[in-house]
Design a protein around this motif. Structure first.
Motif, mmCIF file in Angstrom:
data_model
loop_
_atom_site.group_PDB
_atom_site.id
_atom_site.type_symbol
_atom_site.label_atom_id
_atom_site.label_comp_id
_atom_site.label_asym_id
_atom_site.label_seq_id
_atom_site.Cartn_x
_atom_site.Cartn_y
_atom_site.Cartn_z
ATOM 1 N N GLU A 232 0.989 -0.805 0.168
ATOM 2 C CA GLU A 232 -0.115 0.553 0.382
ATOM 3 C C GLU A 232 0.896 1.287 0.225
ATOM 4 N N THR B 255 1.922 1.829 -3.733
ATOM 5 C CA THR B 255 1.054 2.676 -4.252
ATOM 6 C C THR B 255 0.721 3.350 -4.182
ATOM 7 N N SER C 58 -9.431 5.231 -10.398
ATOM 8 C CA SER C 58 -7.545 4.427 -9.894
ATOM 9 C C SER C 58 -7.723 3.831 -8.968
ATOM 10 N N ILE D 63 -8.248 -0.232 -8.313
ATOM 11 C CA ILE D 63 -6.806 -1.209 -7.373
ATOM 12 C C ILE D 63 -7.680 -1.932 -6.100
ATOM 13 N N THR E 230 -3.446 -5.605 1.570
ATOM 14 C CA THR E 230 -3.609 -6.786 0.120
ATOM 15 C C THR E 230 -3.325 -8.034 0.153
ATOM 16 N N ILE F 212 -1.162 -2.587 -11.660
ATOM 17 C CA ILE F 212 -2.172 -1.720 -12.260
ATOM 18 C C ILE F 212 -2.001 -0.765 -11.655
ATOM 19 N N VAL F 213 -1.216 -1.274 -10.665
ATOM 20 C CA VAL F 213 -0.564 0.502 -9.913
ATOM 21 C C VAL F 213 0.283 1.453 -10.734
#
Length: 441
Positions: free
Chosen positions: A85, A88, A162, A166, A200, A404-405
């Motif tokens: 995180e 991110t 976004s 995420i 996550t 995807i980040v």
């Protein structure tokens, strides 16, 4: 009468002589003889270094927003905390968060980790797919129909989209897999909701396992795997796809669906499955794990297209960018060693170490190589995922959950800095012809 089949016609009329690439100075794959990519853009998001200013090969360096990945990982390990995180936040906003900013950001992601009402039942379960990546692509485009501002590409709105994607990606991956298992493997269906108190990595293991159980070591290793896959420069295939599609002015959902489709390929995100299968094949065909000569002999057979998938590739060895070493491989290896000890798999790990050491030598003996060959992060990924009891169908989706980040950071960067559609040139190598009327052909 032309007896060529339709397929033969297509091949005959589509082939381009290899010497033409040299004639027109076209770099195949947009890479030079040292595999270095053709410069196509500028970025602030990450940097990869494998050559010094004089062009000499150096140990690989990977930086996220100018911070060395090894320094980042060392700090996380020293403080024994999760970091996905935090990375991110760093990639999206360009700065390391304070403790308060990080906590607020984690709470924000947690609040967004939910799908629309009935989405799991009506979109994922009702339309089960045997391919988890395809199911995720469909889900992304389906989510667009719930967004009243789907086509708004202002930075404020794209950031909102976004954060939602995420947060949702772990759910889309795990639920798509559970749907596949239930409908195609005829196994029991269970849907676990994420725990808002968990990271996550922890939630992935919690949602995947029937009994919710996982160890701290397992979760920490998965967290590191996500961090090491989160971003890798603007030139990798799926991220470059993100830049190209974003430059057309399309929406966030369409852009991410395109990037996901790129990642799915076995030469990109799907390579971890190939590497895992190859290493299993090696394990099954080597009688003595201590015998370097036997291992080398089998690796030669793989390169000569005699065994395994007969493609002549040793997966997980070599990289388009790195030469001397892949820093992600080096970082990951130390965590793999910890996990291996917990699971009692030291002997199997020794075989992996031997293959990683011997394969570059075997490749150099068999191929005309212009730079040093090293193992890459994919080499251990499949092995680790198998130890974590993650099925192969989720190997590439896990990659997507992390990457995807990076895609979204690059999408935002493209929107901020560029106002032209990306359109490189292709040179036609055919001579002009006079048109022939139908009756004269």
């Amino acid at each position: 009468m032309n007896l060529l089949s339709k397929e033969e016609k297509m091949i005959k009329n589509s082939q381009i002589p290899s010497e033409f690439y040299k004639k027109y100075n076209v770099k195949k794959g947009l890479r030079d003889i040292n595999w270095k990519g053709v410069l196509a853009g500028l970025t602030n998001i990450s940097a990869i270094h494998s050559f010094d200013k004089e062009g000499n090969q150096i140990p690989g360096i990977l930086e996220y927003r100018a911070y060395n990945i090894k320094d980042i990982i060392n700090d996380l390990r020293k403080e024994n905390r999760f970091g996905f995180e935090e990375m991110t936040y760093l990639l999206l906003f360009g700065e390391l968060p304070t403790a308060n900013e990080l906590q607020g950001f984690q709470n924000l992601l947690t609040s967004r980790r939910t799908l629309p009402e009935f989405f799991v039942r009506e979109t994922i379960l009702t339309n089960a797919s045997s391919d988890v990546m395809n199911s995720m692509s469909r889900c992304i485009l389906a989510l667009a129909s719930y967004d009243e501002k789907v086509s708004d590409i202002s930075i404020e709105n794209v950031l909102e989209q976004s954060l939602g994607l995420i947060a949702d990606f772990p759910l889309l991956a795990i639920y798509s897999y559970q749907s596949y298992v239930h409908y195609f493997k005829k196994e029991s269906l269970y849907i676990h909701y994420p725990d808002p108190k968990m990271t996550t990595a922890e939630n992935i293991l919690r949602m995947l396992r029937p009994d919710f159980h996982y160890t701290e070591v397992e979760a920490k290793v998965l967290d590191i795997a996500l961090i090491l896959h989160i971003e890798h420069g603007g030139g990798n295939n799926s991220t470059f796809t993100t830049h190209v599609v974003t430059s057309s002015g399309t929406d966030t959902y369409a852009t991410i669906a395109a990037a996901l489709s790129s990642l799915k390929g076995p030469k990109h995100g799907g390579a971890n499955i190939k590497a895992a299968k190859m290493l299993e094949n090696i394990k099954e065909n080597i009688s003595n794990y201590e015998d370097d000569a036997e291992i080398e002999k089998y690796l030669h057979k793989i390169l000569n297209k005699e065994v395994f998938d007969k493609q002549g590739l040793i997966y997980g060895i070599g990289h388009a960018i790195y030469s001397v070493s892949d820093p992600r491989f080096e970082v990951f290896k130390s965590y793999v060693e910890t996990l291996v000890k917990e699971k009692g798999l030291e002997e199997e790990f020794k075989l992996y170490e031997k293959v990683a050491r011997l394969a570059p030598k075997v490749i150099s003996e068999n191929r005309k190589i212009y730079k040093t060959i090293c193992p890459n992060v994919v080499f251990y990924s499949g092995f680790v995922y198998r130890i974590l009891e993650i099925p192969q169908e989720l190997f590439t989706p896990l990659f997507a959950i992390a990457r995807i980040v990076g895609w979204l950071a690059h999408r935002i960067e493209e929107l901020i800095n560029m106002n032209k559609i990306i359109r490189p040139a292709y040179e036609s190598v055919l001579e002009s012809k006079n048109y022939i009327k139908l009756g004269e052909r």
